[in-house]
Scaffold this motif. Sequence first.
Motif, short mmCIF file in Angstrom:
data_model
loop_
_atom_site.label_atom_id
_atom_site.label_comp_id
_atom_site.label_asym_id
_atom_site.label_seq_id
_atom_site.Cartn_x
_atom_site.Cartn_y
_atom_site.Cartn_z
N THR A 1 0.77 -1.25 0.23
CA THR A 1 0.03 -0.27 -0.01
C THR A 1 0.73 1.30 -0.04
O THR A 1 0.51 2.26 -0.76
CB THR A 1 -0.94 0.10 1.39
OG1 THR A 1 -1.20 -1.30 1.49
CG2 THR A 1 -2.22 0.89 1.03
N ASN A 2 1.69 1.21 0.88
CA ASN A 2 2.59 2.60 0.81
C ASN A 2 4.16 2.10 0.97
O ASN A 2 4.57 1.01 1.62
CB ASN A 2 2.14 3.20 2.15
CG ASN A 2 1.10 3.73 2.16
OD1 ASN A 2 0.68 4.57 1.51
ND2 ASN A 2 0.21 3.44 3.35
N GLY B 1 -1.50 -3.21 4.17
CA GLY B 1 -2.61 -3.02 3.18
C GLY B 1 -3.29 -4.68 2.55
O GLY B 1 -4.41 -4.78 2.76
N GLU C 1 -12.26 4.17 3.19
CA GLU C 1 -10.95 4.07 3.68
C GLU C 1 -10.44 5.39 4.33
O GLU C 1 -10.12 5.21 5.51
CB GLU C 1 -10.11 4.18 2.33
CG GLU C 1 -8.71 4.00 2.70
CD GLU C 1 -7.89 2.87 2.75
OE1 GLU C 1 -8.59 1.93 2.63
OE2 GLU C 1 -6.54 2.88 3.01
N LYS D 1 -12.20 5.13 7.63
CA LYS D 1 -11.63 4.19 8.52
C LYS D 1 -10.48 4.59 9.13
O LYS D 1 -10.26 4.26 10.51
CB LYS D 1 -11.42 2.84 7.71
CG LYS D 1 -10.91 1.75 8.57
CD LYS D 1 -10.17 0.57 7.55
CE LYS D 1 -8.98 0.91 6.78
NZ LYS D 1 -8.43 0.04 6.00
N GLY E 1 -0.10 -0.17 9.04
CA GLY E 1 -1.18 0.69 9.33
C GLY E 1 -2.43 0.05 9.97
O GLY E 1 -3.02 0.79 10.67
P1 ADP Z 1 1.76 -2.20 3.45
O1 ADP Z 1 2.71 -2.65 4.47
O2 ADP Z 1 0.79 -2.97 3.01
O3 ADP Z 1 2.13 -0.92 2.53
P2 ADP Z 1 0.68 -0.16 5.51
O4 ADP Z 1 1.63 -0.61 6.70
O5 ADP Z 1 1.02 1.15 4.86
O6 ADP Z 1 0.63 -1.22 4.40
O7 ADP Z 1 -0.76 -0.02 5.89
C1 ADP Z 1 -1.73 0.17 5.01
C2 ADP Z 1 -2.93 -0.17 5.44
O8 ADP Z 1 -3.15 0.37 6.67
C3 ADP Z 1 -4.19 0.20 4.52
O9 ADP Z 1 -5.35 -0.98 4.45
C4 ADP Z 1 -4.93 1.55 5.67
O10 ADP Z 1 -6.27 1.22 5.35
C5 ADP Z 1 -4.58 0.99 6.93
N1 ADP Z 1 -4.42 1.97 8.01
C6 ADP Z 1 -3.74 3.22 7.86
N2 ADP Z 1 -3.83 3.80 8.79
C7 ADP Z 1 -5.08 3.36 9.50
C8 ADP Z 1 -5.64 3.66 10.61
N3 ADP Z 1 -5.40 4.80 11.35
N4 ADP Z 1 -6.74 2.83 11.00
C9 ADP Z 1 -6.97 1.77 10.18
N5 ADP Z 1 -6.49 1.40 9.18
C10 ADP Z 1 -5.39 2.06 8.97
#
Ligand code: ADP
Length: 557
Positions: A15-16, A175, A238, A241, A305
Amino acid sequence: MKQTTLPIGIDLGTTNSAIAIWRNGQVELIPNSLGELLTPSVVSIDENNTILVGQAAKSRMVTRPRESVSAFKRFLGTDKVFCLSTQTFKASELCAIVLKSLKADAEAYLDETIKDVVISVPAYFSDQQRKEVRLAAEIAGLNAVRLINEPTAACLAYSLHEGQVRRFLVLDLGGGTFDVTVVEYQDSFIEVRASTGDNYLGGEDFSDDLVTAVLERLHKEACDVSLKDLAAIRSVVEQAKINRVGPSITITLPSPFVETLEFSSDQLQALWSKTLSRMTQPLSQALADARLKPELIDDLIFVGGATRLREVQQVATRLLGRFGKCELDPDLVVACGAAVQAACRLRDEAVEELILTDVCPYSLGIEANCGSQRGIFSPIIERNTIIPVSREERYYAIDKQQVDISIYQGERFWARENIFIDKLQVAVPKNKAGEEAVDVRFSYDINGLLEVDVTVVSTGEVQQKVIDRSPSGMTPEELAESCARLAKLKFHPRDAQPNVALIEKLHQLYVEKLSWEREWLQECIINFSNALEYWSDAEIEIARKEIELRLKELGFS
Ligand code: ADP
Ligand code: MG
């Protein structure tokens, strides 16, 4: 520009993504062209065939869903092809585009070129997927000197921070991936005891569940709603949330659905119950594999996240009987750890004493026969064995002059249900059935290199095969073609990116908002587009900052 000697770590997330360096004895996170530490792993292509990466591309997921793509990291190791406008891309090429953008950010920040990097990958990634991450790095002009499992990276970041902790359970819910890892830290030694997870579970599933619930309330099926409207609904869901403050979630739907929906804590618990229950099995399995009872875990660490969701934390807390830690930003801790690992490789003094061992995340073995049962999987190196490792097993050749050794990875009983890796053939001397034996030795190293040695016992003859996990999977010609294709793509100049991101954000909000908000957005788009055409750079920057401030005041960003 000269090439940097600084250790660099990259978290290429589903995701990020984030990039960090190790400098002056500590981790430094590098901001992107918008000044943000997290770059959405999203790619889009505009009308002029120019590529957009990050926030601008994420906004276009709403306004131009057909020309934008996210979560492609999930498809590494598959043949899936993504169509963006008139162009097609493989998952590894899209990852390369994100890596290229991170590389540009780091180079602008350091004023030096970068080449050698440590990249983190989900612990549960298969061999092929790891191979494709290395490949993506190569296409982006980077050299992935080491891949590190994401939860291991998180532990590295925490262990420097904490000093004394002994056993961590890292729960990483990003994500689109879920990783559970048990790590032991003792006398400067970091050892992964068990690592498991689900490649298809993450925060996106919680958003999907909410979108389904929203559509149910609207008495609609996903197929009744246009792709654009669905993307707009998903975007507000999103956002709601992530911005949730209390136990419930309030969602103000975009046009044409003029409605505000409220989901109570109990309703959320119910609509997420199935997704939440998918966390249980990997959590229990990690503890069982590490042969640990929950009370023997010293600390539960939240990474990713989606671990900010209270329902997620509750599941883990209930199962492990303790609260989790999230002192380090769960979104950035993996990039920090990757930079620490990069520093370890270069033996920076502050991290010199940290030694890292890892585990093989899946069982490796061969196809064997047992009595009348043919095609059984016979593991030689079991899942969660600490690497580097070398193991040998003896097999008997049944009335054959040639033994076929087929190598698989996986956990299934039947060899054919696991992932086929490679095979080799060994000639054995004529002998009585069942008497000739071969010793098969597997040696697996920390870079994922598997060496297979087969010894014919009676003659001592050895046949060896090194299974190459370096960036192959593509022929050199295919790799050159990918590099050339990417080199031809147009990107917006770095200086222009904040302006492009703002325009895309305004367009996204225009789709989502109504009435006076929409009118104000319309005015902003017209004025800012005019400014971009006729004003000086300094004037444009002032105008952009003003709009950004107003967006913040309105709670739009
Ligand atoms: P990845 O490791 O897949 O790149 P991240 O660690 O950046 O992902 O997490 C992204 C996910 O976290 C997304 O699905 C986003 O909706 C979720 N997310 C980010 N902040 C929050 C929050 N405050 N509450 C709930 N979910 C969150
Ligand atoms: Mg992550």
